[in-house]
Design a protein around this motif. Structure first.
Motif, mmCIF file in Angstrom:
data_model
loop_
_atom_site.group_PDB
_atom_site.id
_atom_site.type_symbol
_atom_site.label_atom_id
_atom_site.label_comp_id
_atom_site.label_asym_id
_atom_site.label_seq_id
_atom_site.Cartn_x
_atom_site.Cartn_y
_atom_site.Cartn_z
ATOM 1 N N ILE A 1 -4.236 9.574 -0.556
ATOM 2 C CA ILE A 1 -5.023 8.486 0.045
ATOM 3 C C ILE A 1 -6.367 8.363 -0.667
ATOM 4 O O ILE A 1 -6.937 7.276 -0.757
ATOM 5 C CB ILE A 1 -5.159 8.687 1.568
ATOM 6 N N PHE B 1 -14.698 4.476 2.665
ATOM 7 C CA PHE B 1 -13.466 3.919 3.206
ATOM 8 C C PHE B 1 -13.769 2.729 4.121
ATOM 9 O O PHE B 1 -13.142 1.674 4.021
ATOM 10 C CB PHE B 1 -12.708 4.983 4.013
ATOM 11 N N ILE B 2 -14.733 2.928 5.022
ATOM 12 C CA ILE B 2 -15.026 1.859 5.970
ATOM 13 C C ILE B 2 -15.723 0.705 5.248
ATOM 14 O O ILE B 2 -15.431 -0.467 5.493
ATOM 15 C CB ILE B 2 -15.873 2.411 7.133
ATOM 16 N N PRO C 1 -14.613 -5.952 0.235
ATOM 17 C CA PRO C 1 -13.173 -5.847 -0.012
ATOM 18 C C PRO C 1 -12.811 -5.957 -1.487
ATOM 19 O O PRO C 1 -11.735 -5.549 -1.877
ATOM 20 C CB PRO C 1 -12.576 -7.002 0.792
ATOM 21 N N GLU D 1 -7.201 -10.702 2.480
ATOM 22 C CA GLU D 1 -7.423 -11.059 3.886
ATOM 23 C C GLU D 1 -7.943 -12.474 4.076
ATOM 24 O O GLU D 1 -7.674 -13.117 5.071
ATOM 25 C CB GLU D 1 -8.351 -10.045 4.568
ATOM 26 N N GLY E 1 -11.132 6.644 6.999
ATOM 27 C CA GLY E 1 -12.559 6.922 6.827
ATOM 28 C C GLY E 1 -13.173 7.447 8.106
ATOM 29 O O GLY E 1 -13.924 8.429 8.099
ATOM 30 N N LEU F 1 0.851 -1.191 0.000
ATOM 31 C CA LEU F 1 0.000 0.000 0.000
ATOM 32 C C LEU F 1 0.883 1.234 0.000
ATOM 33 O O LEU F 1 1.604 1.486 0.956
ATOM 34 C CB LEU F 1 -0.925 -0.005 1.215
ATOM 35 N N LEU G 1 -3.178 -2.975 6.884
ATOM 36 C CA LEU G 1 -3.350 -1.974 5.837
ATOM 37 C C LEU G 1 -4.809 -1.552 5.714
ATOM 38 O O LEU G 1 -5.115 -0.399 5.439
ATOM 39 C CB LEU G 1 -2.841 -2.514 4.493
ATOM 40 N N ASP G 2 -5.716 -2.518 5.916
ATOM 41 C CA ASP G 2 -7.127 -2.176 5.853
ATOM 42 C C ASP G 2 -7.530 -1.319 7.048
ATOM 43 O O ASP G 2 -8.391 -0.444 6.934
ATOM 44 C CB ASP G 2 -7.983 -3.448 5.795
ATOM 45 N N LEU H 1 -6.923 2.220 6.152
ATOM 46 C CA LEU H 1 -7.947 2.850 5.319
ATOM 47 C C LEU H 1 -9.218 3.106 6.108
ATOM 48 O O LEU H 1 -9.828 4.171 6.006
ATOM 49 C CB LEU H 1 -8.257 1.959 4.114
ATOM 50 N N ALA H 2 -9.626 2.124 6.915
ATOM 51 C CA ALA H 2 -10.871 2.271 7.664
ATOM 52 C C ALA H 2 -10.765 3.417 8.662
ATOM 53 O O ALA H 2 -11.697 4.222 8.805
ATOM 54 C CB ALA H 2 -11.213 0.974 8.383
ATOM 55 N N GLY I 1 4.667 -3.347 4.421
ATOM 56 C CA GLY I 1 3.434 -3.157 5.160
ATOM 57 C C GLY I 1 3.217 -1.724 5.590
ATOM 58 O O GLY I 1 3.365 -0.802 4.799
ATOM 59 N N ARG J 1 -5.552 -7.255 9.655
ATOM 60 C CA ARG J 1 -5.364 -6.602 8.355
ATOM 61 C C ARG J 1 -4.885 -5.176 8.559
ATOM 62 O O ARG J 1 -5.648 -4.226 8.428
ATOM 63 C CB ARG J 1 -6.697 -6.599 7.598
ATOM 64 N N ARG K 1 -9.948 -3.897 -5.759
ATOM 65 C CA ARG K 1 -8.494 -3.771 -5.782
ATOM 66 C C ARG K 1 -7.826 -4.837 -6.640
ATOM 67 O O ARG K 1 -6.647 -4.752 -6.927
ATOM 68 C CB ARG K 1 -7.952 -3.815 -4.350
ATOM 69 N N VAL L 1 -6.152 5.897 -3.415
ATOM 70 C CA VAL L 1 -6.279 4.498 -3.003
ATOM 71 C C VAL L 1 -7.746 4.087 -3.010
ATOM 72 O O VAL L 1 -8.084 2.970 -3.389
ATOM 73 C CB VAL L 1 -5.650 4.298 -1.613
ATOM 74 N N LEU M 1 0.886 5.210 0.077
ATOM 75 C CA LEU M 1 0.052 6.387 0.323
ATOM 76 C C LEU M 1 0.701 7.614 -0.286
ATOM 77 O O LEU M 1 0.418 8.730 0.103
ATOM 78 C CB LEU M 1 -0.150 6.590 1.822
ATOM 79 N N VAL N 1 -13.610 -1.685 3.194
ATOM 80 C CA VAL N 1 -12.756 -2.518 4.029
ATOM 81 C C VAL N 1 -13.577 -3.595 4.737
ATOM 82 O O VAL N 1 -13.225 -4.770 4.750
ATOM 83 C CB VAL N 1 -12.005 -1.633 5.047
ATOM 84 N N MET N 2 -14.723 -3.171 5.292
ATOM 85 C CA MET N 2 -15.496 -4.088 6.127
ATOM 86 C C MET N 2 -16.409 -4.988 5.295
ATOM 87 O O MET N 2 -16.534 -6.174 5.564
ATOM 88 C CB MET N 2 -16.360 -3.312 7.119
#
Lengths: 395, 304
Positions: free
Chosen positions: A287, A334-335, A342, A373, B114, A64, B106-107, B110-111, A152, B104, A298, A290, A66, A338-339
């Protein structure tokens, strides 16, 4: 196994989806939109270059960055410097105390063109610099970090710091860079006025064509051994290393490739929008780039383009009509990616398509190239990734 | 220039460096716990600081309007309030968001970015886009003048004192309390700690919340120096992360040393060049050293 893999690649980055994208960009948009909106789309497509690069770097490589705004900005600035020099010929700048230098230099009491700017009088040098400067910076950063096995979150933080450094530097050195306003009032490219509607059409098609080319190149890279190795490095870096591969070189290449794509995007952005400013370089734009890749999916090159278009359309629409809602929506994006999603839009599309094909025949193919993940977390359940883990291996 | 004037300049310069040091350390301390100990990338750290700052604003203005007699002391009470509210917000964030993402990193990044955007918009909707300043009590204004040439502002001294206090508390808690023992055990070996009967999930939540609480205190302290806006927290985030990373992630001593080094580099170079170039130079030095020595100044000797 091999068959499944091929199928999943074909489904994801298949020629059909690229063809559909090319049709949308080359036929549907130019026919359906007026030139003002088409120019906006062209601007978003410039961002899509960054997103495509991030699919390679982040989706496949698990790295990743940024700091993609740095490369986008450097590419854009290299282009803008050439255009600015052309726009500030001695005749049109004769009211300045020193004619022939860009206006902001004159405002900042510079009396001669700085040596940094000298080579940008040549078009071929500028074109070369658009790619070479960002890729060289990426190469130095990549060599310094990946050879020392920095990865990372450390990599993410350092690239973010580089984005901050460059934006502070550009804003601070007003006389050399145009400061916070950036480089504005770009008029012609080799005597060809880039502000006319015809020029905008041509630049749009150039941008869309190059983007399709970038996707095909990336697909070719990812479809081969390089793509396999990137995925393997993402999921189990040590095993790839123990198999005898120099992991760092693959990562450096992916980073430089993504940086080069971002730089092309930046240069096309400058051409279409007519200016370049530090607001495309810093932490926040980097960012946001991304999130274009994340929303599109992704792991999907074509999805990244749709992601960039969708997020930017959303940004333009909401920040005009409901400015208060936009940040909440951005937060949710963003959330959410990710949640809940993905794999972004491409993942959603694929799961719908799979459900449909599962109804017609019972053979289900599990896509191997899914977001990290699932596979990584399953394999790594016992381990607890800690920032020290990346560095502890080297001592 | 007389020798006493030069002495004064040196003293003032030294104080500016120390003042920046305490600011850096205060904002990095919470992160040193969250990122350094737990390994969670909390990009919303700056916004937890902003929570603390707005708490001070609300507390002191309410006190000044409704309980004028209480106003001089309200600032101290408000700092406690800032800790509690930021602690609660952190507890909630961990429960709703962070705990799902521990594997995770990296996630998480990002979260939490946000999360920070969402929090910024909440601040903007609640307190407006304009920057606000709390009612600073009389005893925090003015300056101390030991000699003619030296002029030391009291709010700077106050921030320094608070930094010493918070740092000492963090050290005591981390190395002398049951909670600290559990945190260190969990960091060293999660599986083993679980087996030994430590509820590591509870430890995570508490640790994250305490880190956020400390961020709240840092934000509270900064209201004495500058005003607070919805996005002021985001200005600190890169500095805070670099400070913790530069020091060596898991080392609290490292964080202190790196905050000191960064602050002195910045304030000394500010004497010779413009502020923005000093910042560029400092960041470049830090990033270059980090590329050379990615484990930071003080690498932890824990085997992972």
């Amino acid at each position: 196994m091999q068959n499944n893999l091929l199928k999943s690649f074909a489904g994801r980055q298949g020629w059909t989806s690229i063809l559909v994208l090319a049709l949308v960009l080359m036929v549907v948009f130019p026919l359906g939109l007026d030139i003002f909106r088409l120019n906006l789309v062209g601007k978003y497509l410039a961002y899509a270059f960054v997103a495509v690069g991030l699919v390679v770097l982040w989706g496949y490589g698990g790295i990743l960055s940024l700091g993609q705004g740095v490369f986008f900005g450097l590419g854009g600035y290299c282009m803008a410097m050439f255009l600015k020099l052309e726009a500030s010929d001695p005749i049109s700048t004769k009211i300045q105390s020193t004619p022939g230098i860009p206006d902001f230099m004159d405002w900042n009491q510079l009396t001669a063109l700085p040596s940094l700017w000298q080579p940008f009088q040549s078009f071929s040098f500028s074109l070369l610099a658009v790619i070479a400067v960002p890729v060289l910076l990426a190469l130095i950063m990549g060599l310094a970090m990946f050879k020392r096995r920095v990865g990372g979150v450390y990599f993410a933080i350092i690239t973010q710091a580089v984005a901050l450094i460059l934006s502070v530097l550009i804003i601070g050195q007003q006389g050399y860079t145009g400061g916070v306003n950036g480089i504005t009032d770009l008029k012609t490219l080799l005597g060809w006025d880039i502000r006319t509607d015809t020029a905008k059409y041509i630049l749009y098609f150039l941008c869309a064509g190059l983007l399709i080319g970038a996707i095909i190149t990336s697909r070719y890279l990812l479809g081969g051994k390089f793509g396999m190795l990137l995925l393997a490095i993402r999921d189990k870096e040590d095993r790839v290393r123990f198999s005898g591969y120099d992991v760092a070189n693959f990562k450096i290449f992916a980073f430089c490739f993504a940086a080069g794509l971002a730089a092309i995007g930046g240069a096309l952005f400058t051409l279409q929008v007519g200016f370049m400013s530090p607001s495309f370089v810093g932490i926040v734009p980097s960012i946001e780039m991304v999130i274009f890749a994340a929303v599109g999916g992704r792991m999907s090159l074509v999805g990244a383009v749709y992601g960039a278009l969708l997020v930017n359309f959303g940004k333009t629409y909401f920040s005009e009509s409901f400015p208060d809602l936009w940040l909440f929506l951005m937060a949710a994006l963003f959330i959410g990616v990710v949640m809940a999603f993905p794999n972004g839009i491409a993942g959603l599309y694929e799961s719908i398509a799979k459900r449909r094909s599962a109804k017609s025949d019972d053979t289900k193919s599990e896509p191997l190239a899914s977001a990290p993940e699932k596979t990584a977390a399953a394999a790594d359940k016992a381990h607890w990734p800690h920032p020290g883990a990346a560095t502890a291996t080297q001592s | 220039m007389s020798p006493s004037e030069i002495g004064g300049i040196i003293a003032m310069q030294g104080f500016a460096g120390l003042s920046l040091f305490s600011v850096l350390l205060l904002m990095a301390l919470g992160l040193a716990i969250i990122f350094g100990q737990m390994g969670v990338i909390n990009m919303a750290h700056g916004e937890f600081m902003t929570i603390g700052a707005y708490t001070i604003y609300v507390f002191t203005t309410t006190a000044a309007t409704y309980f004028p007699a209480f106003a001089p002391y309200s600032f101290l009470v408000a700092i406690l309030g800032a800790f509690c509210i930021a602690f609660a917000a952190g507890y909630l964030a961990e429960y709703l968001l962070i705990r799902h993402l521990y594997r995770r990193p990296l996630d998480t990044l990002l979260a939490t970015w946000g999360l920070s955007l969402g929090m910024q918009q909440i601040f903007r909707s609640t307190f407006g886009a304009k920057e606000v300043s709390p009612v600073i009590p009389e005893w925090l204004l003015g300056s101390v003048k030991p000699t003619e040439a030296i002029d030391i502002p009291i709010n700077g001294l106050f921030v320094m004192g608070l930094t010493v206090l918070v740092t000492a508390t963090v050290f005591l808690m981390l190395f002398k309390s049951r909670w600290g023992l559990r945190v260190r055990a969990t960091v060293a070996n999660r599986m083993m700690s679980n087996a030994a009967g430590i509820n590591t999930k509870k430890v995570d939540r508490l640790t994250f919340a305490i880190g956020c609480g400390i961020a709240g205190v840092a934000g509270a302290a900064f209201t004495t120096i500058g005003s607070t806006g919805p996005t002021s927290g985001s200005l600190y985030i890169v500095d805070a992360f670099l400070t913790v990373t530069f020091g060596g992630a898991a080392s609290l001593f490292g964080t202190i040393a790196s905050a000191f080094g960064i602050a002195q580099t910045q304030s000394i170079s500010e004497f010779f060049m413009t502020g923005s170039m000093a910042k560029v130079l400092t960041l470049l030095v830090v990033v270059t050293i980090l590329m050379m020595r990615p484990q930071g100044l003080f690498a932890s000797k824990v085997r992972r």
